[in-house]
Design an enzyme around this catalytic site. Sequence first.
Site, PDB file in Angstrom:
ATOM      1  N   CYS A 136       0.915  -1.097  -0.024  1.00 29.59           N
ATOM      2  CA  CYS A 136      -0.198  -0.246  -0.149  1.00 29.59           C
ATOM      3  C   CYS A 136       0.977   1.146   0.026  1.00 29.59           C
ATOM      4  O   CYS A 136       1.343   1.782   0.950  1.00 29.59           O
ATOM      5  CB  CYS A 136      -0.843   0.162   1.221  1.00 29.59           C
ATOM      6  SG  CYS A 136      -1.938   1.396   1.411  1.00 29.59           S
ATOM      7  N   CYS A 139      -0.477   4.159   2.207  1.00 28.76           N
ATOM      8  CA  CYS A 139      -0.406   3.973   3.479  1.00 28.76           C
ATOM      9  C   CYS A 139       1.141   4.148   4.144  1.00 28.76           C
ATOM     10  O   CYS A 139       1.515   4.684   5.018  1.00 28.76           O
ATOM     11  CB  CYS A 139      -0.621   2.523   3.886  1.00 28.76           C
ATOM     12  SG  CYS A 139      -2.043   1.797   3.323  1.00 28.76           S
ATOM     13  N   ASP A 140       2.225   3.572   3.153  1.00 32.69           N
ATOM     14  CA  ASP A 140       3.424   3.547   3.659  1.00 32.69           C
ATOM     15  C   ASP A 140       4.712   4.448   3.026  1.00 32.69           C
ATOM     16  O   ASP A 140       5.784   4.368   3.281  1.00 32.69           O
ATOM     17  CB  ASP A 140       4.002   1.984   3.845  1.00 32.69           C
ATOM     18  CG  ASP A 140       3.004   1.276   4.533  1.00 32.69           C
ATOM     19  OD1 ASP A 140       2.644   1.903   5.512  1.00 32.69           O
ATOM     20  OD2 ASP A 140       2.880   0.042   4.260  1.00 32.69           O
TER      21      ASP A 140
HETATM   22  C1  LIG Z   1      -0.002  -4.002   6.037  1.00 30.71           C
HETATM   23  C2  LIG Z   1      -1.355  -3.057   5.682  1.00 30.71           C
HETATM   24  C3  LIG Z   1      -0.953  -1.671   6.245  1.00 30.71           C
HETATM   25  C4  LIG Z   1      -2.120  -0.547   6.128  1.00 30.71           C
HETATM   26  N1  LIG Z   1      -1.787   0.676   6.435  1.00 30.71           N
HETATM   27  C5  LIG Z   1      -2.694   1.612   6.199  1.00 30.71           C
HETATM   28  C6  LIG Z   1      -2.569   2.846   6.739  1.00 30.71           C
HETATM   29  O1  LIG Z   1      -1.512   3.143   7.256  1.00 30.71           O
HETATM   30  N2  LIG Z   1      -3.500   3.559   6.713  1.00 30.71           N
HETATM   31  C7  LIG Z   1      -4.746   3.345   6.000  1.00 30.71           C
HETATM   32  O2  LIG Z   1      -5.899   4.148   6.124  1.00 30.71           O
HETATM   33  N3  LIG Z   1      -5.046   2.078   5.487  1.00 30.71           N
HETATM   34  C8  LIG Z   1      -4.163   1.207   5.834  1.00 30.71           C
HETATM   35  N4  LIG Z   1      -4.300  -0.100   5.199  1.00 30.71           N
HETATM   36  C9  LIG Z   1      -5.565  -0.360   4.673  1.00 30.71           C
HETATM   37  C10 LIG Z   1      -6.761  -0.613   5.695  1.00 30.71           C
HETATM   38  O3  LIG Z   1      -6.282  -1.627   6.707  1.00 30.71           O
HETATM   39  C11 LIG Z   1      -7.788  -0.897   5.006  1.00 30.71           C
HETATM   40  O4  LIG Z   1      -8.301  -0.196   3.934  1.00 30.71           O
HETATM   41  C12 LIG Z   1      -9.129  -1.277   5.881  1.00 30.71           C
HETATM   42  O5  LIG Z   1      -8.581  -2.202   7.274  1.00 30.71           O
HETATM   43  C13 LIG Z   1     -10.317  -1.866   5.456  1.00 30.71           C
HETATM   44  O6  LIG Z   1     -11.324  -2.079   6.396  1.00 30.71           O
HETATM   45  P1  LIG Z   1     -12.454  -2.871   6.280  1.00 30.71           P
HETATM   46  O7  LIG Z   1     -13.297  -2.738   7.675  1.00 30.71           O
HETATM   47  O8  LIG Z   1     -12.963  -2.783   5.114  1.00 30.71           O
HETATM   48  O9  LIG Z   1     -12.105  -4.413   6.318  1.00 30.71           O
HETATM   49  P2  LIG Z   1     -10.702  -5.195   6.836  1.00 30.71           P
HETATM   50  O10 LIG Z   1      -9.876  -4.311   7.679  1.00 30.71           O
HETATM   51  O11 LIG Z   1     -10.130  -5.797   5.518  1.00 30.71           O
HETATM   52  O12 LIG Z   1     -11.480  -6.265   7.675  1.00 30.71           O
HETATM   53  C14 LIG Z   1     -12.433  -7.272   7.285  1.00 30.71           C
HETATM   54  C15 LIG Z   1     -13.017  -8.021   8.393  1.00 30.71           C
HETATM   55  O13 LIG Z   1     -13.804  -9.057   7.761  1.00 30.71           O
HETATM   56  C16 LIG Z   1     -13.769  -9.963   8.659  1.00 30.71           C
HETATM   57  N5  LIG Z   1     -14.339 -11.080   7.867  1.00 30.71           N
HETATM   58  C17 LIG Z   1     -13.925 -11.582   6.463  1.00 30.71           C
HETATM   59  N6  LIG Z   1     -14.629 -12.610   6.102  1.00 30.71           N
HETATM   60  C18 LIG Z   1     -15.673 -12.868   7.134  1.00 30.71           C
HETATM   61  C19 LIG Z   1     -16.780 -14.048   7.455  1.00 30.71           C
HETATM   62  N7  LIG Z   1     -16.807 -14.624   6.482  1.00 30.71           N
HETATM   63  N8  LIG Z   1     -17.190 -13.994   8.614  1.00 30.71           N
HETATM   64  C20 LIG Z   1     -16.867 -12.969   9.534  1.00 30.71           C
HETATM   65  N9  LIG Z   1     -15.836 -11.944   9.338  1.00 30.71           N
HETATM   66  C21 LIG Z   1     -15.319 -11.985   8.185  1.00 30.71           C
HETATM   67  C22 LIG Z   1     -12.275 -10.335   8.978  1.00 30.71           C
HETATM   68  O14 LIG Z   1     -12.104 -10.931  10.055  1.00 30.71           O
HETATM   69  C23 LIG Z   1     -12.056  -8.851   9.441  1.00 30.71           C
HETATM   70  O15 LIG Z   1     -12.465  -8.615  10.653  1.00 30.71           O
HETATM   71  C24 LIG Z   1      -3.168  -0.922   5.467  1.00 30.71           C
HETATM   72  C25 LIG Z   1      -3.430  -2.426   5.253  1.00 30.71           C
HETATM   73  C26 LIG Z   1      -2.422  -3.405   5.121  1.00 30.71           C
HETATM   74  C27 LIG Z   1      -2.812  -4.764   4.957  1.00 30.71           C
END
Ligand SMILES: Cc1cc2nc3c(=O)[nH]c(=O)nc-3n(C[C@H](O)[C@H](O)[C@H](O)COP(=O)(O)OP(=O)(O)OC[C@H]3O[C@@H](n4cnc5c(N)ncnc54)[C@H](O)[C@@H]3O)c2cc1C
Length: 313
Positions: A136, A139-140
């Site tokens: 990302c 992000c980084d």
């Molecule tokens: C290494 C890394 C660094 C990052 N750094 C940043 C940063 O510095 N700043 C920033 O803004 N963004 C950052 N991001 C991006 C950010 O993490 C994501 O945009 C954000 O987390 C997305 O949020 P979300 O709630 O859509 O889903 P996610 O965070 O992807 O969470 C998905 C959730 O769904 C759950 N889930 C999936 N399938 C099921 C199921 N069948 N039943 C029940 N639960 C389920 C999982 O357990 C999880 O809890 C980073 C991402 C990564 C990988």
Amino acid sequence: MSDTRHTRVLIIGSGPAGYTAGVYASRAMLEPILVQGIEPGGQLTTTTEVENWPGDTEVQGPDLMIRMEAHAKAMGCEIIGDIITSLDTTQRPFVAQGDSGTTYTADAVILCTGARAKWLGLPSEEAFKGFGVSACATCDGFFYRGQEIVVIGGGNTAVEEALFLTNFASKVTLIHRRDELRAEKILIDRLMKNPKIAPLWHHVLEEVVGTDNPKGVEAVRVKHVETGEITEIPCKGVFVAIGHAPANELVKDVLELHNGGYVKVEAGSTRTSIPGIFAAGDLTDHKYRQAVTSAGMGCMAALDAEHWLAEQE
Ligand SMILES: Cc1cc2nc3c(=O)[nH]c(=O)nc-3n(C[C@H](O)[C@H](O)[C@H](O)COP(=O)(O)OP(=O)(O)OC[C@H]3O[C@@H](n4cnc5c(N)ncnc54)[C@H](O)[C@@H]3O)c2cc1C
């Protein structure tokens, strides 16, 4: 033991989108149930410093997610450690099956299952994730001001990431297995004209090389796909940009998808193609993929669900 739980709003996923939906749905007195899934806290639990969450100049990803969980809980959201294995959208209330044996029935569902970056699967890539290896640039990228970095990939994502990273890096080497890019022409033109970007054709990443103390990347070893010759390129950051996969398994056969599997929502809302099913966060977003945008969509989804439920009464 199997049992059935009914809720007005079932939130599936515990990233920023899910927990924010939990806060808003609780404050709307909808008594939501949030099922956390296999990764409680979502993607941010896999990173260290986060510097773009408003209100925190710097916060550790796992700490931020513990606070979000506590916030949702404090507002009244019931948080359950379970995984949803199937979702029946053909009947009302909707029926979600939990891996624990619990069946969840819900008047409305908010899908927040996120997305996953695709990785190459190398042990050294895994070893340096979060310590120089990233998927990302938004992000980084900021952490690599004045440094040399490499980007792996040849599609739109890779070209966009490489261009964005020139805002920080002194040099960006774009490593691609072919000798042409699969990106939009306008992006390719911009890339080719950028003096900070050097494409390296016909090469694949073999190994990320770094130190353990302090943990960090020093170089990559790349292999020529035809000759097998290995070259070492010094760099401090490695951005793997070979695409993302939305976690759409529960709904891929029933909801309208677009942009390679992302759940399609109506413009300006979180309504999916099935009334009563809402989607938020990275699951719907092939473009921004940020914690703050996911949280914003989680808020929208809870408000959309609240309005929709009120209309049904
Ligand atoms: C290494 C890394 C660094 C990052 N750094 C940043 C940063 O510095 N700043 C920033 O803004 N963004 C950052 N991001 C991006 C950010 O993490 C994501 O945009 C954000 O987390 C997305 O949020 P979300 O709630 O859509 O889903 P996610 O965070 O992807 O969470 C998905 C959730 O769904 C759950 N889930 C999936 N399938 C099921 C199921 N069948 N039943 C029940 N639960 C389920 C999982 O357990 C999880 O809890 C980073 C991402 C990564 C990988």
